[in-house]
Write a protein that holds these residues in place. Structure first.
Motif, PDB file in Angstrom:
ATOM      1  N   PHE A  63       0.832  -1.192   0.000  1.00 13.63           N
ATOM      2  CA  PHE A  63       0.000   0.000   0.000  1.00 13.63           C
ATOM      3  C   PHE A  63       0.873   1.251   0.000  1.00 13.63           C
ATOM      4  O   PHE A  63       2.049   1.197   0.366  1.00 13.63           O
ATOM      5  N   ASN A  64       0.308   2.377  -0.395  1.00 15.47           N
ATOM      6  CA  ASN A  64       1.054   3.642  -0.456  1.00 15.47           C
ATOM      7  C   ASN A  64       1.657   4.029   0.899  1.00 15.47           C
ATOM      8  O   ASN A  64       2.683   4.692   0.959  1.00 15.47           O
ATOM      9  N   SER A  65       1.021   3.620   1.968  1.00 15.31           N
ATOM     10  CA  SER A  65       1.510   3.937   3.312  1.00 15.31           C
ATOM     11  C   SER A  65       2.780   3.167   3.672  1.00 15.31           C
ATOM     12  O   SER A  65       3.434   3.472   4.654  1.00 15.31           O
ATOM     13  N   GLY A  66       3.130   2.140   2.870  1.00 12.19           N
ATOM     14  CA  GLY A  66       4.291   1.304   3.166  1.00 12.19           C
ATOM     15  C   GLY A  66       3.925  -0.034   3.798  1.00 12.19           C
ATOM     16  O   GLY A  66       4.756  -0.921   3.902  1.00 12.19           O
ATOM     17  N   VAL A  67       2.687  -0.172   4.211  1.00 15.67           N
ATOM     18  CA  VAL A  67       2.227  -1.441   4.775  1.00 15.67           C
ATOM     19  C   VAL A  67       2.101  -2.457   3.643  1.00 15.67           C
ATOM     20  O   VAL A  67       1.647  -2.120   2.548  1.00 15.67           O
ATOM     21  N   TYR A 104       5.958  -3.681   7.102  1.00 13.93           N
ATOM     22  CA  TYR A 104       6.102  -2.295   6.683  1.00 13.93           C
ATOM     23  C   TYR A 104       7.393  -2.143   5.887  1.00 13.93           C
ATOM     24  O   TYR A 104       8.436  -2.664   6.283  1.00 13.93           O
ATOM     25  N   TYR A 106       9.971   0.718   4.408  1.00 15.93           N
ATOM     26  CA  TYR A 106      10.386   2.118   4.480  1.00 15.93           C
ATOM     27  C   TYR A 106      10.817   2.536   3.082  1.00 15.93           C
ATOM     28  O   TYR A 106      11.867   2.124   2.592  1.00 15.93           O
ATOM     29  N   GLU A 108      11.518   5.603   1.613  1.00 15.68           N
ATOM     30  CA  GLU A 108      12.052   6.942   1.416  1.00 15.68           C
ATOM     31  C   GLU A 108      13.274   6.981   0.496  1.00 15.68           C
ATOM     32  O   GLU A 108      13.544   7.986  -0.124  1.00 15.68           O
TER      33      GLU A 108
END
Length: 153
Positions: A63-67, A104, A106, A108
């Motif tokens: 997902f976009n949230s990283g989950v 999750y 990360y 970045e």
């Protein structure tokens, strides 16, 4: 068994509805060794590993949230061999398993570290023991549990 297959099918179907990130099929060799300790607390060192095979399919949704979610259906075969009084002893255990990985990522930087856990449930559908020329069905004799569960980290 039917409930496990239906649950797995419904889980995969639901994941595809939300869009596909990746789908993979894997094949691997399984190197297993059994540990047996007798009633005196002495471990049997004559039990050797046997190489078998495992297969599986998994789907990964990030997902976009990283989950991320990663359900997996698989087949695993474990076994071991030994001998006593010049008779070959052989064990073969076949499992169908379901894993549900969650974690999750990360995202970045170019390198994207991640962490996750994966609870699993495995159903033992075939358990053979061969002593010399004699075959034993460990499931029919109810000498082994039919299910296994735990967490992969």
């Amino acid at each position: 068994m039917k409930k496990i297959a239906l649950f797995g099918l419904l889980t995969f179907s639901a994941m595809f509805i939300f869009g596909q990130d990746s789908f993979s099929v894997h094949f691997s060799q399984t190197y297993s060794k059994f540990k047996f300790v007798n009633s005196d607390g002495v471990q049997d060192e004559t039990i050797n590993s046997e190489i078998n095979y495992s297969y599986g399919v998994n789907y990964s949704k990030v997902f976009n949230s990283g989950v991320f979610l990663r359900p997996e259906l698989g087949y695993k075969n474990f076994g071991a061999i030994s001998s006593v009084n010049n008779e070959r002893l052989e064990w073969s255990l076949s499992y169908l398993d379901f894993n549900l990985g969650i974690g999750y990522i990360y995202k970045e930087y170019r390198i994207q570290p991640y962490f996750g856990i994966s609870p699993y449930f495995a159903y033992l559908y075939k358990a053979d023991q061969i002593i010399g020329n004699t075959y034993f069905d460990m499931l029919a004799s109810e000498s082994i549990l039919k299910s296994d569960y735990g967490i992969n980290e």
